[in-house]
Design an enzyme around this catalytic site. Structure first.
Site, PDB file in Angstrom:
ATOM      1  N   TRP A 135       0.885  -1.171   0.000  1.00  0.00           N
ATOM      2  CA  TRP A 135       0.000   0.000   0.000  1.00  0.00           C
ATOM      3  C   TRP A 135       0.918   1.213   0.000  1.00  0.00           C
ATOM      4  O   TRP A 135       1.786   1.315   0.864  1.00  0.00           O
ATOM      5  CB  TRP A 135      -0.847  -0.047   1.266  1.00  0.00           C
ATOM      6  CG  TRP A 135      -1.844   1.051   1.408  1.00  0.00           C
ATOM      7  CD1 TRP A 135      -2.764   1.450   0.473  1.00  0.00           C
ATOM      8  CD2 TRP A 135      -2.041   1.882   2.553  1.00  0.00           C
ATOM      9  NE1 TRP A 135      -3.525   2.471   0.981  1.00  0.00           N
ATOM     10  CE2 TRP A 135      -3.106   2.753   2.252  1.00  0.00           C
ATOM     11  CE3 TRP A 135      -1.438   1.968   3.805  1.00  0.00           C
ATOM     12  CZ2 TRP A 135      -3.567   3.699   3.157  1.00  0.00           C
ATOM     13  CZ3 TRP A 135      -1.900   2.913   4.703  1.00  0.00           C
ATOM     14  CH2 TRP A 135      -2.956   3.767   4.384  1.00  0.00           C
ATOM     15  N   ASP A 217       0.001  -4.575   9.917  1.00  0.00           N
ATOM     16  CA  ASP A 217      -1.052  -3.704   9.409  1.00  0.00           C
ATOM     17  C   ASP A 217      -2.244  -4.599   9.121  1.00  0.00           C
ATOM     18  O   ASP A 217      -2.173  -5.479   8.263  1.00  0.00           O
ATOM     19  CB  ASP A 217      -0.572  -2.994   8.140  1.00  0.00           C
ATOM     20  CG  ASP A 217      -1.622  -2.017   7.609  1.00  0.00           C
ATOM     21  OD1 ASP A 217      -2.725  -1.939   8.193  1.00  0.00           O
ATOM     22  OD2 ASP A 217      -1.335  -1.343   6.601  1.00  0.00           O
ATOM     23  N   LYS A 253     -12.923  -0.955   6.607  1.00  0.00           N
ATOM     24  CA  LYS A 253     -13.471  -1.899   5.623  1.00  0.00           C
ATOM     25  C   LYS A 253     -14.446  -2.862   6.266  1.00  0.00           C
ATOM     26  O   LYS A 253     -15.538  -3.087   5.755  1.00  0.00           O
ATOM     27  CB  LYS A 253     -12.345  -2.708   4.976  1.00  0.00           C
ATOM     28  CG  LYS A 253     -11.068  -1.949   4.761  1.00  0.00           C
ATOM     29  CD  LYS A 253     -11.016  -1.208   3.466  1.00  0.00           C
ATOM     30  CE  LYS A 253      -9.899  -0.193   3.531  1.00  0.00           C
ATOM     31  NZ  LYS A 253      -9.474   0.316   2.253  1.00  0.00           N
TER      32      LYS A 253
HETATM   33  C1  LIG Z   1      -2.952  -2.075   3.748  1.00  0.00           C
HETATM   34  C2  LIG Z   1      -3.728  -0.912   4.253  1.00  0.00           C
HETATM   35  N1  LIG Z   1      -3.392  -0.367   5.418  1.00  0.00           N
HETATM   36  C3  LIG Z   1      -4.073   0.686   5.931  1.00  0.00           C
HETATM   37  C4  LIG Z   1      -5.129   1.241   5.264  1.00  0.00           C
HETATM   38  C5  LIG Z   1      -5.783   2.464   5.871  1.00  0.00           C
HETATM   39  O1  LIG Z   1      -7.016   2.276   6.397  1.00  0.00           O
HETATM   40  P1  LIG Z   1      -7.825   3.509   6.980  1.00  0.00           P
HETATM   41  O2  LIG Z   1      -8.701   3.994   5.890  1.00  0.00           O
HETATM   42  O3  LIG Z   1      -8.574   2.928   8.125  1.00  0.00           O
HETATM   43  O4  LIG Z   1      -6.853   4.549   7.421  1.00  0.00           O
HETATM   44  C6  LIG Z   1      -5.521   0.721   4.043  1.00  0.00           C
HETATM   45  C7  LIG Z   1      -6.630   1.328   3.318  1.00  0.00           C
HETATM   46  O5  LIG Z   1      -6.755   1.286   2.124  1.00  0.00           O
HETATM   47  C8  LIG Z   1      -4.799  -0.386   3.526  1.00  0.00           C
HETATM   48  O6  LIG Z   1      -5.113  -0.928   2.347  1.00  0.00           O
END
Ligand SMILES: Cc1ncc(COP(=O)(O)O)c(C=O)c1O
Ligand SMILES: *[C@@H]1O[C@H](CO)[C@@H](O)[C@H](O)[C@H]1NC(C)=O
Ligand SMILES: CC(=O)N[C@H]1CO[C@H](CO)[C@@H](O)[C@@H]1O
Length: 407
Positions: A135, A217, A253
């Protein structure tokens, strides 16, 4: 301000903006990382709607500031999503939570803490390893927290369309002791490829021996398999192996609460005394970052998790989302095989979670966007939730054309 350069747009939001402007009747957006129903609409989970009504009716609630580290019942939610109800680490009082602004906020304050305090003071030079690919925000979050040495570790084997375990283990062996490794707990973004349980065991063995720090994560718990337990397997295994670690949990999500910014930084320490000191420093970091977290999303999540009936209902809602993704995977693979699209498409069903790494080249992606009005990331990543029973034939046909016409 004459000297302020224009920053480039964030790719995934730019893609959505381009999609909106496109007037083609068959356009499809496979870019954005959010759940969509089979009618291509965002979904408010029924359990969330129900709890929101309870909150509106609850006269005992108000809009006072929350404590700096968050809503107490959120920080200690009875069902203990990530670690499990019977986690020895929780019983031993060496686990603490900090409410954060989404998974991103949890990553950021965790990174900030590590830079300030991990392995001595001021660790800007400690290497931070992120998967290749990952990401894209991981790089930015750790860089903005002050880390100067962010490195990729081998993860994706493009030729095999699977995990490059050898390269990954090799990078773990070679990393300087005490390096920090960011691991995706499940449903790896963007590849949809996770280590198996046997592979996780090998990874843990090397990390322990080489004294490497684990930062999980966890943004998709429930999405990978439909089961919260299965998707937390890696985390629970590492905790059972005695690692001290951080887990950045996102509820964006699995609760469909993207814009409420609900996250949790779980801190697993060696003992309660160490945990207390860590949390005292976390409080300092949060105070200067957002001072106090927002309450609405945390109330929804904690009310749901702390009630056995609502918790069951939520698990059903999560499974609904996961099952729709699994169905789209089966159908997309079957349709490409029926069309005789060159290449193997087994990876579509082997990969899990919201995303699939299709293997389409940047040129083929460009063809998909320009000629077929199907929007996807340049990496070839597609959001499986963007597929519906109405557009899947068109998407399969478009992939077929892209693969056969463009090298
Ligand atoms: C791998 C990963 N980590 C963290 C996040 C961040 O999530 P949040 O929207 O809760 O900050 C995402 C969101 O797309 C993600 O894909
Ligand atoms: C936040 O983390 C703490 C520590 O792991 C945990 O006890 C709590 O249940 C978590 N909160 C949620 C909502 O998962
Ligand atoms: C296991 C562990 O790291 N425990 C530490 C907790 O804090 C005390 C006091 O600073 C240390 O001496 C321990 O090593």
């Amino acid at each position: 301000t004459r000297d302020v350069p224009q920053a480039p747009p964030v790719a995934v939001f730019k893609l959505t903006a381009d999609f909106r402007e496109d007037t083609h009747p068959q356009k499809v957006n496979l870019g954005v990382g959010a759940y969509r129903t089979d009618d291509c609409q965002p979904w408010v989970l029924p359990v969330v709607k129900k709890v929101e009504r309870l909150i509106v009716e609850d006269e005992s609630l108000n809009h006072e500031y929350l404590p700096i580290l968050g809503l107490p019942e959120f920080r200690s939610a009875a069902s203990k999503v990530a670690l499990g109800d019977d986690s020895p680490a929780i019983k031993e009082n060496r686990v603490g939570g900090v409410q954060a602004l989404g998974g991103t906020g949890a990553l950021r304050i965790g990174a900030e803490f590590l830079r300030r305090w991990y392995n001595g003071v001021n660790n800007a030079a400690t290497p931070v390893y992120v998967s290749a690919p990952t990401w894209e925000n991981h790089n930015g979050v750790f860089a903005d927290a002050g880390f100067k040495d962010i490195r990729p570790y081998h993860y994706w084997d493009a030729a095999q369309r699977g995990l490059d375990l050898t390269g990954f283990l090799d990078d773990l062996e070679k990393a300087p002791e005490y390096s920090i490794f960011v691991l995706h707990a499940c449903a790896h973004n963007p590849t949809g490829t996770d280590p198996t349980q046997e592979e996780w065991k090998q990874i843990a063995e090397v990390m322990k021996r080489r004294k490497l720090y684990v930062f999980f994560d966890s943004a998709y718990q429930g999405f990978a398999s439909g089961s919260l337990e299965k998707d937390a397997w890696a985390i629970r295994f590492f905790v059972s192996e005695g690692f001290e670690l951080f887990i950045a949990q996102s509820f964006s999500k699995n609760f469909g609460l993207y814009n409420e910014r609900v996250g949790n930084l779980t801190v697993v320490s060696k003992d309660n005394e160490n945990l207390t000191r860590v949390l005292s420093q976390m409080e300092k970091i949060v105070r200067t970052t957002w001072s106090n977290p927002p309450s609405q999303g945390a109330r929804i999540v904690s009310k749901t998790l702390n009630s056995p009936e609502l918790f069951e209902e939520w698990k059903g809602n999560v499974k609904t989302m996961a099952d729709r993704v699994l169905l789209m995977r089966d159908q997309l693979k079957a349709k490409l095989q029926a069309l005789g699209t060159p290449g193997t498409w087994d990876h579509i069903t082997q990969q899990i979670g919201m995303f699939s790494f299709t293997g389409l080249t940047p040129k083929q992606v460009e063809y998909m966007i320009k000629e077929k009005h199907v929007y996807l990331m340049a990496s070839g990543r597609i959001n499986m939730c963007g597929l519906t029973s109405k557009n899947i034939d068109y998407v399969a046909q478009s992939i077929h054309e892209a693969v056969t016409k463009v090298q």
